[in-house]
Design a protein around this motif. Structure first.
Motif, PDB file in Angstrom:
ATOM      1  N   SER A 194     -11.053  -3.132 -15.517  1.00 43.43           N
ATOM      2  CA  SER A 194     -12.198  -3.574 -16.327  1.00 43.43           C
ATOM      3  C   SER A 194     -13.408  -3.895 -15.447  1.00 43.43           C
ATOM      4  N   ALA A 195     -13.171  -4.412 -14.251  1.00 38.09           N
ATOM      5  CA  ALA A 195     -14.292  -4.681 -13.338  1.00 38.09           C
ATOM      6  C   ALA A 195     -14.935  -3.373 -12.862  1.00 38.09           C
ATOM      7  N   THR A 237     -14.679 -11.545 -15.001  1.00 35.39           N
ATOM      8  CA  THR A 237     -13.619 -11.158 -14.064  1.00 35.39           C
ATOM      9  C   THR A 237     -12.995 -12.378 -13.418  1.00 35.39           C
ATOM     10  N   SER A 282     -20.368 -10.020 -15.967  1.00 39.08           N
ATOM     11  CA  SER A 282     -19.095  -9.372 -15.639  1.00 39.08           C
ATOM     12  C   SER A 282     -18.380 -10.088 -14.502  1.00 39.08           C
ATOM     13  N   PHE A 283     -19.124 -10.659 -13.556  1.00 41.12           N
ATOM     14  CA  PHE A 283     -18.491 -11.453 -12.505  1.00 41.12           C
ATOM     15  C   PHE A 283     -17.817 -12.687 -13.096  1.00 41.12           C
ATOM     16  N   ILE A 303      -7.182  -5.892 -14.886  1.00 40.39           N
ATOM     17  CA  ILE A 303      -8.392  -6.675 -14.607  1.00 40.39           C
ATOM     18  C   ILE A 303      -9.306  -5.919 -13.649  1.00 40.39           C
ATOM     19  N   LEU A 304      -8.741  -5.316 -12.600  1.00 39.61           N
ATOM     20  CA  LEU A 304      -9.558  -4.529 -11.676  1.00 39.61           C
ATOM     21  C   LEU A 304     -10.154  -3.304 -12.363  1.00 39.61           C
ATOM     22  N   LEU A 357     -10.737 -13.948 -16.010  1.00 41.07           N
ATOM     23  CA  LEU A 357      -9.513 -13.178 -16.207  1.00 41.07           C
ATOM     24  C   LEU A 357      -8.551 -13.321 -15.031  1.00 41.07           C
ATOM     25  N   LEU A 358      -9.072 -13.419 -13.812  1.00 42.52           N
ATOM     26  CA  LEU A 358      -8.201 -13.625 -12.658  1.00 42.52           C
ATOM     27  C   LEU A 358      -7.519 -14.988 -12.707  1.00 42.52           C
ATOM     28  N   SER A 369     -16.994  -1.881 -15.647  1.00 40.57           N
ATOM     29  CA  SER A 369     -18.291  -2.540 -15.821  1.00 40.57           C
ATOM     30  C   SER A 369     -19.291  -2.085 -14.758  1.00 40.57           C
TER      31      SER A 369
END
Length: 112
Positions: free
Chosen positions: A32-33, A84, A80-81, A29-30, A87-88, A36
């Protein structure tokens, strides 16, 4: 300046790919952030890092800045925020249900 930002984009993409290839769900997940954010910087750099006035019709100015890349990046940051954050929350729910965040264990593979 654009060369320095291009090198920074390369470093961010490298870190993001390293994190995306991890077995830990939080690292994915991090990654992918971070990827982005690297893409946001890439779009900003390709749009040009120019200084100038706002593009108003009544003004007499020689150079104008294009507001379209900045508007696109602002929209992409918000999206994207939200992705994210989703996803978290999904990773937290998966951890509460299964007790693990290892992707191989979640897929059902045995260690080789």
């Amino acid at each position: 300046m654009e060369t320095l930002i291009t090198i920074l984009i390369g470093v961010l993409v490298t870190v993001a790919v390293y994190l995306l290839l991890s077995r830990n769900l939080i690292r994915v997940i991090l990654g992918s952030a971070i990827l982005s954010h690297a893409i946001h910087l890439l779009i900003m750099t390709m749009g040009g890092l120019k200084k100038g006035d706002a593009p108003l019709l009544g003004e007499n100015s020689n150079s104008y800045t294009d507001a379209l890349p900045q508007a696109l990046i602002l929209t992409a940051i918000v999206i994207s925020f939200a992705v994210t954050a989703f996803l978290l929350v999904l990773a937290y729910r998966i951890y509460k249900e299964t007790g693990t965040d290892n992707l191989n264990e979640l897929r059902g593979f045995n260690d080789e």
